[in-house]
Design a protein around this motif. Structure first.
Motif, mmCIF file in Angstrom:
data_model
loop_
_atom_site.group_PDB
_atom_site.id
_atom_site.type_symbol
_atom_site.label_atom_id
_atom_site.label_comp_id
_atom_site.label_asym_id
_atom_site.label_seq_id
_atom_site.Cartn_x
_atom_site.Cartn_y
_atom_site.Cartn_z
ATOM 1 N N ALA A 13 52.752 36.791 55.184
ATOM 2 C CA ALA A 13 53.713 35.859 54.839
ATOM 3 C C ALA A 13 53.937 34.808 55.977
ATOM 4 C CB ALA A 13 54.935 36.662 54.791
ATOM 5 N N ASP A 14 53.772 35.002 57.188
ATOM 6 C CA ASP A 14 53.715 34.100 58.227
ATOM 7 C C ASP A 14 52.682 33.020 58.231
ATOM 8 O OD1 ASP A 14 54.531 36.779 60.709
ATOM 9 O OD2 ASP A 14 55.587 35.487 59.237
ATOM 10 N N TRP A 59 64.209 26.334 46.927
ATOM 11 C CA TRP A 59 63.362 26.130 48.292
ATOM 12 C C TRP A 59 61.862 26.697 48.104
ATOM 13 C CZ3 TRP A 59 67.857 29.084 49.342
ATOM 14 C CH2 TRP A 59 68.977 28.266 49.795
ATOM 15 N N CYS A 60 60.848 25.843 48.587
ATOM 16 C CA CYS A 60 59.516 26.205 48.478
ATOM 17 C C CYS A 60 59.287 27.664 49.534
ATOM 18 C CB CYS A 60 58.839 25.034 49.346
ATOM 19 S SG CYS A 60 58.962 24.716 50.829
ATOM 20 N N ARG A 64 61.877 29.018 52.272
ATOM 21 C CA ARG A 64 62.770 30.450 51.967
ATOM 22 C C ARG A 64 62.476 31.305 53.278
ATOM 23 N NH1 ARG A 64 60.859 29.793 46.366
ATOM 24 N NH2 ARG A 64 59.191 30.828 46.936
ATOM 25 N N ARG A 65 61.325 31.336 53.743
ATOM 26 C CA ARG A 65 61.084 31.948 55.075
ATOM 27 C C ARG A 65 61.906 31.648 56.157
ATOM 28 N NH1 ARG A 65 58.803 36.106 55.815
ATOM 29 N NH2 ARG A 65 57.738 35.617 57.863
ATOM 30 N N VAL A 67 65.078 30.278 55.393
ATOM 31 C CA VAL A 67 66.403 30.468 55.007
ATOM 32 C C VAL A 67 66.948 31.892 54.887
ATOM 33 C CG1 VAL A 67 68.214 29.977 53.081
ATOM 34 C CG2 VAL A 67 66.663 28.155 53.544
ATOM 35 N N PHE A 68 66.145 32.713 54.329
ATOM 36 C CA PHE A 68 66.239 34.135 54.149
ATOM 37 C C PHE A 68 65.702 34.994 55.227
ATOM 38 C CE2 PHE A 68 66.777 32.406 49.475
ATOM 39 C CZ PHE A 68 67.929 32.629 49.537
ATOM 40 N N GLU A 69 66.361 35.790 56.000
ATOM 41 C CA GLU A 69 65.773 36.713 56.763
ATOM 42 C C GLU A 69 65.160 38.054 55.937
ATOM 43 O OE1 GLU A 69 67.658 39.835 60.026
ATOM 44 O OE2 GLU A 69 68.414 37.909 59.686
ATOM 45 N N PRO A 70 63.828 38.193 56.276
ATOM 46 C CA PRO A 70 63.275 39.568 55.464
ATOM 47 C C PRO A 70 63.981 40.660 55.627
ATOM 48 C CG PRO A 70 61.645 38.473 57.120
ATOM 49 C CD PRO A 70 62.963 37.881 57.229
ATOM 50 N N ALA A 71 63.893 41.580 54.711
ATOM 51 C CA ALA A 71 64.645 42.833 54.812
ATOM 52 C C ALA A 71 64.050 43.687 56.049
ATOM 53 C CB ALA A 71 64.696 43.763 53.730
ATOM 54 N N ARG A 72 64.699 44.220 56.797
ATOM 55 C CA ARG A 72 64.431 45.379 58.019
ATOM 56 C C ARG A 72 64.033 46.532 57.522
ATOM 57 N NH1 ARG A 72 68.471 42.890 62.329
ATOM 58 N NH2 ARG A 72 67.899 40.684 62.276
#
Length: 77
Positions: A13-14, A59-60, A64-65, A67-72
């Motif tokens: 994803a990065d 958002w593209c 989105r990466r 704006v939103f923090e991935p779930a931990r």
């Protein structure tokens, strides 16, 4: 029950590339199916990303990466 994350999936994803600056448009002129992420400071002449968005989101994938923090892991709700 906790979900397991596979580390290669998180790393992939990065690798999303930032959209080209050539796609940027004034926010007031942005239409449907384009990224609405504002570049720089919000103002009357705000410029948004403008990258195509096929899934109906605001958002593209790149923004989105941001704006939103991935779930931990361990914080399932």
């Amino acid at each position: 029950m906790n979900q397991l994350f596979r580390l290669p999936q998180v790393g992939e994803a990065d690798a999303i590339a930032e959209p080209s600056a050539d796609l940027r448009v004034p926010f007031a002129q942005s239409g449907t199916f384009v990224c609405k992420f504002i570049i720089g400071e919000p103002s009357d002449q705000a410029v948004c990303c403008g990258a195509p968005v096929a899934d109906g989101k605001s958002w593209c994938a790149y923004h989105r990466r941001i704006v939103f923090e991935p779930a931990r892991p361990g914080r399932a709700r």
